[in-house]
Design an enzyme around this catalytic site. Structure first.
Site, PDB file in Angstrom:
ATOM      1  CE  LYS A 154      -4.289 -22.419 -10.159  1.00 30.32           C
ATOM      2  NZ  LYS A 154      -3.018 -22.728  -9.881  1.00 30.32           N
ATOM      3  CE1 TYR A 172      -5.316 -18.961 -10.304  1.00 24.37           C
ATOM      4  CE2 TYR A 172      -7.642 -18.528  -9.439  1.00 24.37           C
ATOM      5  CZ  TYR A 172      -6.218 -19.154  -9.260  1.00 24.37           C
ATOM      6  OH  TYR A 172      -5.784 -19.871  -8.230  1.00 24.37           O
ATOM      7  CG  PHE A 177       2.853 -24.776  -4.380  1.00 15.70           C
ATOM      8  CD1 PHE A 177       1.711 -24.697  -3.569  1.00 15.70           C
ATOM      9  CD2 PHE A 177       3.749 -25.359  -3.597  1.00 15.70           C
ATOM     10  CE1 PHE A 177       1.291 -25.622  -2.649  1.00 15.70           C
ATOM     11  CE2 PHE A 177       3.719 -26.336  -2.688  1.00 15.70           C
ATOM     12  CZ  PHE A 177       2.455 -26.294  -1.974  1.00 15.70           C
ATOM     13  CB  SER A 195      -8.446 -22.694  -7.552  1.00 15.33           C
ATOM     14  OG  SER A 195      -9.374 -21.892  -7.028  1.00 15.33           O
ATOM     15  CB  ALA A 196     -12.789 -23.806  -4.575  1.00 13.00           C
TER      16      ALA A 196
HETATM   17  P1  NAD Z   1       1.979 -17.111  -4.347  1.00 12.95           P
HETATM   18  O1  NAD Z   1       1.684 -15.962  -5.394  1.00 12.95           O
HETATM   19  O2  NAD Z   1       2.402 -16.673  -3.195  1.00 12.95           O
HETATM   20  O3  NAD Z   1       2.870 -18.397  -4.920  1.00 12.95           O
HETATM   21  C1  NAD Z   1       3.083 -18.818  -6.117  1.00 12.95           C
HETATM   22  C2  NAD Z   1       4.646 -18.745  -6.438  1.00 12.95           C
HETATM   23  O4  NAD Z   1       4.725 -19.172  -7.900  1.00 12.95           O
HETATM   24  C3  NAD Z   1       5.288 -17.327  -6.494  1.00 12.95           C
HETATM   25  O5  NAD Z   1       6.289 -17.477  -5.165  1.00 12.95           O
HETATM   26  C4  NAD Z   1       5.689 -16.740  -7.830  1.00 12.95           C
HETATM   27  O6  NAD Z   1       6.820 -15.921  -7.760  1.00 12.95           O
HETATM   28  C5  NAD Z   1       5.818 -18.367  -8.336  1.00 12.95           C
HETATM   29  N1  NAD Z   1       5.692 -18.513  -9.889  1.00 12.95           N
HETATM   30  C6  NAD Z   1       4.684 -17.821 -10.644  1.00 12.95           C
HETATM   31  N2  NAD Z   1       5.165 -18.144 -11.806  1.00 12.95           N
HETATM   32  C7  NAD Z   1       6.053 -18.657 -11.807  1.00 12.95           C
HETATM   33  C8  NAD Z   1       6.861 -19.314 -13.164  1.00 12.95           C
HETATM   34  N3  NAD Z   1       6.562 -19.375 -14.246  1.00 12.95           N
HETATM   35  N4  NAD Z   1       8.047 -20.035 -12.641  1.00 12.95           N
HETATM   36  C9  NAD Z   1       8.394 -20.021 -11.373  1.00 12.95           C
HETATM   37  N5  NAD Z   1       8.011 -19.429 -10.227  1.00 12.95           N
HETATM   38  C10 NAD Z   1       6.681 -19.168 -10.426  1.00 12.95           C
HETATM   39  O7  NAD Z   1       0.557 -17.834  -4.415  1.00 12.95           O
HETATM   40  P2  NAD Z   1      -0.138 -18.869  -3.331  1.00 12.95           P
HETATM   41  O8  NAD Z   1      -1.138 -18.312  -2.748  1.00 12.95           O
HETATM   42  O9  NAD Z   1       1.031 -19.552  -2.725  1.00 12.95           O
HETATM   43  O10 NAD Z   1      -0.586 -19.790  -4.176  1.00 12.95           O
HETATM   44  C11 NAD Z   1      -0.128 -21.130  -4.634  1.00 12.95           C
HETATM   45  C12 NAD Z   1      -0.726 -21.737  -5.733  1.00 12.95           C
HETATM   46  O11 NAD Z   1      -1.998 -22.300  -5.076  1.00 12.95           O
HETATM   47  C13 NAD Z   1      -1.009 -21.033  -6.945  1.00 12.95           C
HETATM   48  O12 NAD Z   1      -1.095 -21.971  -7.990  1.00 12.95           O
HETATM   49  C14 NAD Z   1      -2.704 -20.569  -6.966  1.00 12.95           C
HETATM   50  O13 NAD Z   1      -3.096 -20.454  -7.968  1.00 12.95           O
HETATM   51  C15 NAD Z   1      -3.214 -21.728  -6.043  1.00 12.95           C
HETATM   52  N6  NAD Z   1      -4.245 -21.554  -5.199  1.00 12.95           N
HETATM   53  C16 NAD Z   1      -3.967 -20.437  -4.271  1.00 12.95           C
HETATM   54  C17 NAD Z   1      -5.311 -20.027  -3.602  1.00 12.95           C
HETATM   55  C18 NAD Z   1      -5.053 -18.744  -2.423  1.00 12.95           C
HETATM   56  O14 NAD Z   1      -6.076 -18.163  -2.179  1.00 12.95           O
HETATM   57  N7  NAD Z   1      -3.649 -18.424  -2.307  1.00 12.95           N
HETATM   58  C19 NAD Z   1      -6.537 -20.570  -3.747  1.00 12.95           C
HETATM   59  C20 NAD Z   1      -6.373 -21.606  -4.805  1.00 12.95           C
HETATM   60  C21 NAD Z   1      -5.323 -21.893  -5.431  1.00 12.95           C
HETATM   61  C1  UD1 Z   2     -11.276 -15.122  -4.569  1.00 17.92           C
HETATM   62  C2  UD1 Z   2     -11.269 -15.245  -6.328  1.00 17.92           C
HETATM   63  C3  UD1 Z   2     -11.033 -16.741  -6.395  1.00 17.92           C
HETATM   64  C4  UD1 Z   2      -9.995 -17.232  -5.709  1.00 17.92           C
HETATM   65  C5  UD1 Z   2      -9.785 -16.847  -4.443  1.00 17.92           C
HETATM   66  C6  UD1 Z   2      -8.349 -17.208  -3.643  1.00 17.92           C
HETATM   67  C7  UD1 Z   2     -12.634 -13.587  -6.972  1.00 17.92           C
HETATM   68  C8  UD1 Z   2     -14.111 -13.005  -7.568  1.00 17.92           C
HETATM   69  N1  UD1 Z   2     -12.534 -14.912  -6.510  1.00 17.92           N
HETATM   70  O1  UD1 Z   2     -12.247 -15.682  -3.887  1.00 17.92           O
HETATM   71  O2  UD1 Z   2     -11.070 -17.148  -7.700  1.00 17.92           O
HETATM   72  O3  UD1 Z   2      -9.672 -18.725  -5.691  1.00 17.92           O
HETATM   73  O4  UD1 Z   2      -9.944 -15.158  -4.211  1.00 17.92           O
HETATM   74  O5  UD1 Z   2      -8.610 -16.965  -2.313  1.00 17.92           O
HETATM   75  O6  UD1 Z   2     -11.862 -12.685  -6.869  1.00 17.92           O
HETATM   76  N2  UD1 Z   2     -14.776  -9.373   0.563  1.00 17.92           N
HETATM   77  C9  UD1 Z   2     -15.178  -8.110   0.834  1.00 17.92           C
HETATM   78  N3  UD1 Z   2     -14.267  -7.114   0.981  1.00 17.92           N
HETATM   79  C10 UD1 Z   2     -12.998  -7.239   0.470  1.00 17.92           C
HETATM   80  C11 UD1 Z   2     -12.670  -8.204  -0.004  1.00 17.92           C
HETATM   81  C12 UD1 Z   2     -13.534  -9.394   0.071  1.00 17.92           C
HETATM   82  O7  UD1 Z   2     -16.230  -7.804   1.410  1.00 17.92           O
HETATM   83  O8  UD1 Z   2     -12.197  -6.213   0.477  1.00 17.92           O
HETATM   84  C13 UD1 Z   2     -15.552 -10.202   0.455  1.00 17.92           C
HETATM   85  C14 UD1 Z   2     -16.140 -11.176  -1.003  1.00 17.92           C
HETATM   86  O9  UD1 Z   2     -17.006 -10.408  -1.447  1.00 17.92           O
HETATM   87  C15 UD1 Z   2     -16.283 -12.548  -0.545  1.00 17.92           C
HETATM   88  C16 UD1 Z   2     -15.424 -12.823   0.709  1.00 17.92           C
HETATM   89  O10 UD1 Z   2     -14.785 -11.460   1.193  1.00 17.92           O
HETATM   90  O11 UD1 Z   2     -17.501 -12.530  -0.050  1.00 17.92           O
HETATM   91  C17 UD1 Z   2     -14.021 -13.422   0.316  1.00 17.92           C
HETATM   92  O12 UD1 Z   2     -13.459 -12.743  -0.419  1.00 17.92           O
HETATM   93  P1  UD1 Z   2     -11.898 -13.211  -1.177  1.00 17.92           P
HETATM   94  O13 UD1 Z   2     -11.073 -13.164   0.086  1.00 17.92           O
HETATM   95  O14 UD1 Z   2     -11.465 -12.156  -2.262  1.00 17.92           O
HETATM   96  O15 UD1 Z   2     -12.305 -14.542  -1.838  1.00 17.92           O
HETATM   97  P2  UD1 Z   2     -12.959 -15.141  -2.899  1.00 17.92           P
HETATM   98  O16 UD1 Z   2     -13.988 -14.081  -3.536  1.00 17.92           O
HETATM   99  O17 UD1 Z   2     -13.828 -16.399  -2.143  1.00 17.92           O
END
Ligand code: NAD
Ligand code: UD1
Length: 339
Positions: A152, A148, A80, A124-125
């Site tokens: 990925k 970002y 992660f 990630s999508a």
């Molecule tokens: P998060 O930031 O809560 O968790 C990521 C963790 O990685 C954190 O605890 C951070 O301290 C740790 N970290 C970062 N760099 C590090 C390093 N070099 N060494 C050790 N630890 C490190 O994020 P999350 O939402 O739990 O996401 C987890 C993974 O899923 C990430 O790779 C993120 O890109 C991916 N992802 C998240 C989302 C989302 O919306 N949350 C969507 C798609 C993909």
């Molecule tokens: C965003 C990231 C995406 C990442 C994902 C993680 C961008 C452009 N994309 O996606 O790369 O993987 O988060 O979950 O940042 N919205 C509002 N008001 C707000 C926040 C969001 O209207 O204050 C709307 C956005 O326009 C979007 C929807 O809510 O239509 C979801 O937004 P968000 O939660 O930021 O996710 P993504 O844009 O899908």
């Protein structure tokens, strides 16, 4: 099994720790806490009644990570760890590439050295960019449009090369859609630092009174109600997806790629309505311009994961909002207040 979770103290990692422990696995976490707090793992222990072995290390520190593999007979790694803010990645691309890619290279190197070749990767999508059609299948073209997303996609390619060089690696690339919600007990959840970028934590903070109003980024999209459509997935469903993906790779899957989403698109307005219902509070809203880089609509075709992992997201948006609200209202300052 002994499962090592990199980034396991973060939002998705903590929920996945719970899911693995509930399946009887032992979890070991490496996290440098750059975007999380160690107390999150104490909460995991509290929920499951089982210990989490924690190493506060940066994954890029090979000399530090190596002994973890010597001390524990690791069966599989769920990776992660990474930085995840799109906006920050545009401002600081080198930091994103260095952290996300170097950490993965160092991790794979140490795994290879110890003969550990089972890996689940958090993709990630966002790798699909602006999709040509929805729902999105795994074989859709990838075209990420920010550092970002590209980090990925590059990592996916690195892992594909690794598997091509040595087919005894079993690797699952999991492309998450929009993870939201929290464990239903309200003790672990998403704790963004500063003002949230994402919709659900932003709404939660408006509902709890930390932020005055929600800006809706555009109501003139070609979607049913004009607001952006996304595939929100409950973090507990996502966590269970990791359990299934791990079972799959342990059986000798080779390299596999899965969308983890619900398959159902949901608009910003629908989320606001569901959150108001869940919290019993009105969310003040202001319509603003579109956010640069946003796409109108994307949601998954999750049928491959359903077929091959026997996994399906079962929680709907009412449950996602209720659980997000429980976490936010029980922990108004995230992990900061209650220690
Ligand atoms: P998060 O930031 O809560 O968790 C990521 C963790 O990685 C954190 O605890 C951070 O301290 C740790 N970290 C970062 N760099 C590090 C390093 N070099 N060494 C050790 N630890 C490190 O994020 P999350 O939402 O739990 O996401 C987890 C993974 O899923 C990430 O790779 C993120 O890109 C991916 N992802 C998240 C989302 C989302 O919306 N949350 C969507 C798609 C993909
Ligand atoms: C965003 C990231 C995406 C990442 C994902 C993680 C961008 C452009 N994309 O996606 O790369 O993987 O988060 O979950 O940042 N919205 C509002 N008001 C707000 C926040 C969001 O209207 O204050 C709307 C956005 O326009 C979007 C929807 O809510 O239509 C979801 O937004 P968000 O939660 O930021 O996710 P993504 O844009 O899908």
């Amino acid at each position: 099994m002994n499962i090592l979770l990199t980034g396991g103290a973060g939002y998705i990692g903590t929920h996945t720790c719970v899911a693995f422990q509930e399946q009887g696995h032992a979890v070991i976490v490496i996290d440098n806490l750059c975007n999380s707090r160690a107390v999150s793992l104490t909460r995991v222990e509290e929920i499951t009644g089982k210990p989490v072995t924690f190493y506060p290390l940066d994954l890029r520190d090979r000399a530090g990570v190596q002994p973890v593999f010597e001390r524990h007979p690791v069966d599989a790694v769920v990776h992660f760890a990474g930085l995840k803010s799109v906006a920050e990645s545009v401002e600081r691309p080198l930091m994103y590439y260095q952290n996300n890619i170097d950490a993965t290279l160092a991790l794979c190197d140490v795994m290879k050295h110890h003969g550990v070749k089972n890996l689940v990767f958090s993709s990630s999508a966002t790798v699909y960019g602006n999709p040509e059609t929805v729902p999105i299948k795994e074989d859709a073209p990838t075209a990420p449009f920010n550092p970002y997303g590209r980090s990925k996609r590059f990592i996916e390619e690195i892992l594909t090369d690794l598997h091509q060089s040595d087919s005894s690696w079993n690797i699952a690339l999991l492309r998450y859609f929009n993870p939201v919600g929290a464990h239903p007990c309200g003790r672990i959840g998403e704790d963004p630092s500063g003002v949230p970028n994402n919709l659900m934590p932003y709404i939660s903070q408006v509902a709890v009174g930390k932020l005055p109003e929600l800006m809706v980024f555009g109501d003139d999209y070609p979607t049913p109600d004009g607001t952006g459509v996304r595939d929100y997935i409950h973090v507990m469903d996502l966590a269970e997806g990791h359990v299934r993906a791990l079972e799959k790779i342990i059986s000798g899957s080779g390299l596999v790629t899965y969308n983890l989403g619900t398959g159902k698109g949901c608009s910003v307005r629908e989320i606001i309505a569901a959150f108001e219902k869940a919290s019993g509070r009105r969310i003040p809203v202001k319509i603003s311009g579109r956010r640069p880089g946003d796409v109108p609509a994307y949601y998954a075709d999750p049928s491959l994961a359903e077929k091959e992992l026997n996994w399906r997201a079962i929680r709907g948006i009412d449950e996602m909002c209720a659980d997000a609200w429980r976490w936010q209202s029980m922990n108004p300052a995230g992990y900061g207040e209650t220690g």
